[in-house]
Scaffold this active site. Structure first.
Site, PDB file in Angstrom:
ATOM      1  N   ARG A  61       1.184  -1.459   0.282  1.00 52.15           N
ATOM      2  CA  ARG A  61      -0.124  -0.281  -0.198  1.00 52.15           C
ATOM      3  C   ARG A  61       0.868   1.279   0.322  1.00 52.15           C
ATOM      4  O   ARG A  61       1.667   1.056   0.256  1.00 52.15           O
ATOM      5  CB  ARG A  61      -1.023   0.107   0.986  1.00 52.15           C
ATOM      6  CG  ARG A  61      -0.581  -0.674   2.617  1.00 52.15           C
ATOM      7  CD  ARG A  61      -0.119   0.206   3.309  1.00 52.15           C
ATOM      8  NE  ARG A  61       0.523   1.185   3.234  1.00 52.15           N
ATOM      9  CZ  ARG A  61       0.878   2.381   4.007  1.00 52.15           C
ATOM     10  NH1 ARG A  61       2.013   1.590   3.337  1.00 52.15           N
ATOM     11  NH2 ARG A  61       0.672   3.252   3.543  1.00 52.15           N
ATOM     12  N   GLY A  62       0.336   1.795  -0.060  1.00 49.46           N
ATOM     13  CA  GLY A  62       1.027   3.403  -0.472  1.00 49.46           C
ATOM     14  C   GLY A  62       1.215   3.593  -2.130  1.00 49.46           C
ATOM     15  O   GLY A  62       1.654   2.884  -2.703  1.00 49.46           O
ATOM     16  N   ALA A  63       0.947   5.321  -2.489  1.00 53.51           N
ATOM     17  CA  ALA A  63       0.729   5.412  -4.053  1.00 53.51           C
ATOM     18  C   ALA A  63       1.719   5.401  -4.418  1.00 53.51           C
ATOM     19  O   ALA A  63       0.968   4.405  -5.142  1.00 53.51           O
ATOM     20  CB  ALA A  63       0.232   7.055  -3.084  1.00 53.51           C
ATOM     21  N   ARG A 104      -8.042  -0.225  -6.196  1.00 49.45           N
ATOM     22  CA  ARG A 104      -8.259   0.851  -5.758  1.00 49.45           C
ATOM     23  C   ARG A 104      -8.012   1.935  -6.238  1.00 49.45           C
ATOM     24  O   ARG A 104      -7.065   2.558  -7.489  1.00 49.45           O
ATOM     25  CB  ARG A 104      -6.584   0.916  -4.460  1.00 49.45           C
ATOM     26  CG  ARG A 104      -6.031  -0.362  -3.664  1.00 49.45           C
ATOM     27  CD  ARG A 104      -5.482   0.439  -2.725  1.00 49.45           C
ATOM     28  NE  ARG A 104      -6.213   0.902  -1.350  1.00 49.45           N
ATOM     29  CZ  ARG A 104      -5.094   1.423  -0.726  1.00 49.45           C
ATOM     30  NH1 ARG A 104      -4.316   1.690  -0.411  1.00 49.45           N
ATOM     31  NH2 ARG A 104      -6.293   1.893   0.347  1.00 49.45           N
ATOM     32  N   GLN A 209      -1.617   2.139  10.259  1.00 49.30           N
ATOM     33  CA  GLN A 209      -0.506   2.309   9.512  1.00 49.30           C
ATOM     34  C   GLN A 209       0.438   3.297   9.839  1.00 49.30           C
ATOM     35  O   GLN A 209       1.683   2.630   9.690  1.00 49.30           O
ATOM     36  CB  GLN A 209      -0.681   3.007   7.468  1.00 49.30           C
ATOM     37  CG  GLN A 209      -1.661   2.123   7.015  1.00 49.30           C
ATOM     38  CD  GLN A 209      -3.050   2.762   7.084  1.00 49.30           C
ATOM     39  OE1 GLN A 209      -3.347   2.930   8.226  1.00 49.30           O
ATOM     40  NE2 GLN A 209      -3.687   2.274   5.586  1.00 49.30           N
ATOM     41  N   ASP A 250      -2.075  10.909  -1.803  1.00 46.74           N
ATOM     42  CA  ASP A 250      -2.213   9.939  -3.018  1.00 46.74           C
ATOM     43  C   ASP A 250      -2.460  10.537  -4.337  1.00 46.74           C
ATOM     44  O   ASP A 250      -2.033   9.605  -5.467  1.00 46.74           O
ATOM     45  CB  ASP A 250      -3.448   9.144  -2.287  1.00 46.74           C
ATOM     46  CG  ASP A 250      -3.216   7.901  -1.033  1.00 46.74           C
ATOM     47  OD1 ASP A 250      -2.713   8.976  -0.618  1.00 46.74           O
ATOM     48  OD2 ASP A 250      -2.816   6.708  -1.387  1.00 46.74           O
ATOM     49  N   ASN A 260      -5.257  12.312   0.554  1.00 42.76           N
ATOM     50  CA  ASN A 260      -4.425  11.550   1.635  1.00 42.76           C
ATOM     51  C   ASN A 260      -4.879  10.735   2.276  1.00 42.76           C
ATOM     52  O   ASN A 260      -6.721  10.853   2.693  1.00 42.76           O
ATOM     53  CB  ASN A 260      -3.052  12.189   2.060  1.00 42.76           C
ATOM     54  CG  ASN A 260      -2.319  11.929   2.877  1.00 42.76           C
ATOM     55  OD1 ASN A 260      -2.090  10.743   2.161  1.00 42.76           O
ATOM     56  ND2 ASN A 260      -1.904  11.692   3.884  1.00 42.76           N
ATOM     57  N   LYS A 261      -5.014  10.107   3.007  1.00 40.78           N
ATOM     58  CA  LYS A 261      -5.494   9.342   4.203  1.00 40.78           C
ATOM     59  C   LYS A 261      -6.431  10.045   5.181  1.00 40.78           C
ATOM     60  O   LYS A 261      -6.303  11.452   5.271  1.00 40.78           O
ATOM     61  CB  LYS A 261      -4.401   8.503   5.011  1.00 40.78           C
ATOM     62  CG  LYS A 261      -4.429   7.946   5.883  1.00 40.78           C
ATOM     63  CD  LYS A 261      -5.497   6.483   5.854  1.00 40.78           C
ATOM     64  CE  LYS A 261      -5.513   5.326   4.770  1.00 40.78           C
ATOM     65  NZ  LYS A 261      -5.851   4.855   4.134  1.00 40.78           N
TER      66      LYS A 261
HETATM   67  C1  RUB Z   1      -1.534   5.427   2.572  1.00 38.49           C
HETATM   68  C2  RUB Z   1      -1.309   6.881   2.499  1.00 38.49           C
HETATM   69  C3  RUB Z   1      -0.844   7.742   2.608  1.00 38.49           C
HETATM   70  C4  RUB Z   1       0.147   8.060   1.100  1.00 38.49           C
HETATM   71  C5  RUB Z   1       1.217   8.066   1.079  1.00 38.49           C
HETATM   72  O1  RUB Z   1      -3.334   5.252   1.800  1.00 38.49           O
HETATM   73  O2  RUB Z   1      -2.782   7.705   2.204  1.00 38.49           O
HETATM   74  O3  RUB Z   1      -0.194   8.470   2.851  1.00 38.49           O
HETATM   75  O4  RUB Z   1      -0.109   6.928   0.546  1.00 38.49           O
HETATM   76  O5  RUB Z   1       2.289   7.961  -0.240  1.00 38.49           O
HETATM   77  P1  RUB Z   1      -3.176   3.074   2.175  1.00 38.49           P
HETATM   78  P2  RUB Z   1       3.714   9.144  -0.547  1.00 38.49           P
HETATM   79  O6  RUB Z   1      -2.195   2.783   3.251  1.00 38.49           O
HETATM   80  O7  RUB Z   1      -4.940   3.241   2.036  1.00 38.49           O
HETATM   81  O8  RUB Z   1      -2.572   3.419   0.965  1.00 38.49           O
HETATM   82  O9  RUB Z   1       4.335   7.806   0.119  1.00 38.49           O
HETATM   83  O10 RUB Z   1       3.388   9.029  -1.692  1.00 38.49           O
HETATM   84  O11 RUB Z   1       3.643  10.104   0.688  1.00 38.49           O
END
Ligand code: RUB
Length: 360
Positions: A61-63, A104, A209, A250, A260-261
């Site tokens: 997970r994470g963009a 997603r 997270q 995201d 974002n989250k």
């Molecule tokens: C992840 C989330 C993170 C961003 C950060 O949500 O919101 O803050 O993805 O991305 P999830 P980046 O855990 O539901 O995927 O690393 O680009 O800052």
């Protein structure tokens, strides 16, 4: 899926050389983030449908991490395809792209990663050339991700001072990327520049997270981190415990709207109330220059994430649940957006345009 899980019994340590996602012997290897912080488990996939499932279930997970995972998913789909013609291979890839894309909806990096691979595939002259160039491109995207984060870290570190206490939300660290991290990359770079800093991490309900991943990463990097419940953000800010905020993203629109989250918006609002700078760190692959706020789909996740804690029921049966994974922070609450090509400041439509121009 877990048949091919390799459990590391050694010390739980994320070494700097360790990658969240990697390509090894024609397979995708990932850290299973659902097992952290208790176990460091690697999963290995040879089927793109398993990669799609891993993205859907937050194994990865994470963009930026899901952007690169999507690209590696298509590399697997290319290897799996039995097509004898370019047209048939492209049709197989398009089917895989759709399955991976539908996992997603909010992080734009997924569409970006898939789109980049499809472009490369369309340009290939025959099936062998296509398969080879897809794998090469996906591997390069993973490599570039780490470099991009390090550049972002260098730019962002200038905004932070000695003795800052930085609040962060969710996990925008090495685990949300291929390595180093976006918001946590800036924190790492600030520390590497010799400044003494502390971090306050929100636990980030419902999937945790912040406590499971961010606190884990920072502790293993020897960065002073304190965990707070999401509900203590106002307390911490009103007591003067926070000097700056940094989060990932995201999706960022050309207007500076930041997705974002879930919970990011209320942190930004509270930061404004307490005159605390609120920064966002994200690569250019997180920008969506075409959409308007009404076009962005906010992912809604299953009710059980909210009605249970660690598998135990914490709410009555048959109640309504609202469980959005992301929220939108308007540009007037954002002090600056840190990218690999520099820092955008308000007014965002102009400064974001400049960032993209400076890349050319
Ligand atoms: C992840 C989330 C993170 C961003 C950060 O949500 O919101 O803050 O993805 O991305 P999830 P980046 O855990 O539901 O995927 O690393 O680009 O800052």
């Amino acid at each position: 899926m877990n048949n091919n899980a390799i459990t590391l019994k050694q010390k739980l340590k994320i070494h700097s050389s360790l990658r969240t996602i990697d390509w090894k012997n024609n397979a995708v290897v990932m850290i299973d983030q659902t097992k952290l912080p208790n176990r460091l488990v690697f999963v290995k996939y040879k089927d793109y449908k398993d990669v799609a499932n891993a993205i859907r279930t937050l194994v990865v997970r994470g963009a930026p991490a899901i952007g690169v995972s999507g690209a590696f998913g298509l590399a697997l789909a290319a290897l799996q395809s039995k097509a004898k013609t370019k047209e048939k291979l492209l049709a197989d890839l398009e089917q895989a792209r759709r399955i991976l894309f539908e996992t997603r909806p909010t992080a734009v990096n997924l569409a970006w990663g898939l789109g980049k691979i499809m472009d490369v595939a369309k340009k290939g002259k025959d099936i062998w050339a296509i398969k080879k160039s897809i794998i090469q491109t996906a591997k390069k995207m993973a490599e570039d991700d780490v470099q991009t984060n390090m550049k972002m870290g260098k730019h962002g570190a200038k905004l932070f001072e000695n003795n800052d206490t930085i609040m962060t939300h969710c996990n925008a660290g090495a685990l949300a990327t291929v390595g180093y991290g976006t918001a946590l990359g800036v924190i790492r770079a600030t520390k590497e520049s010799g400044k003494k800093i502390k971090v306050i991490a929100t636990e980030t309900r419902p999937v945790m997270q912040g406590s499971r991943l961010t606190a884990f990463e920072l502790k293993h990097d020897d960065i002073d981190v304190s965990l707070i419940p999401d509900t203590a953000v106002g307390y911490a800010m009103s007591k003067g415990l926070v000097t700056k905020v940094i989060v990932g993203a995201d999706r960022i629109l050309r207007t500076g709207h930041v997705y974002n989250k879930i919970g990011t918006y209320q942190i930004a609002l509270m930061a404004q109330q307490h005159k605390i700078p609120f920064y966002v760190a994200a690569p250019l692959s997180t920008f969506d220059l075409k959409s308007n706020p009404e076009d962005v789909i906010i992912e809604q996740r299953k009710a059980s994430e909210v009605t249970t804690v660690a598998g135990k029921k914490t709410a009555p049966d048959d109640i309504g649940v609202i469980n959005p994974a992301f929220d939108m922070t308007p540009p007037n609450l954002v002090t600056g957006i840190i990218t690999e090509t520099g820092i955008a400041k308000p007014p965002y439509p102009e400064s974001i345009k400049k960032l993209f121009k400076s890349r050319l």
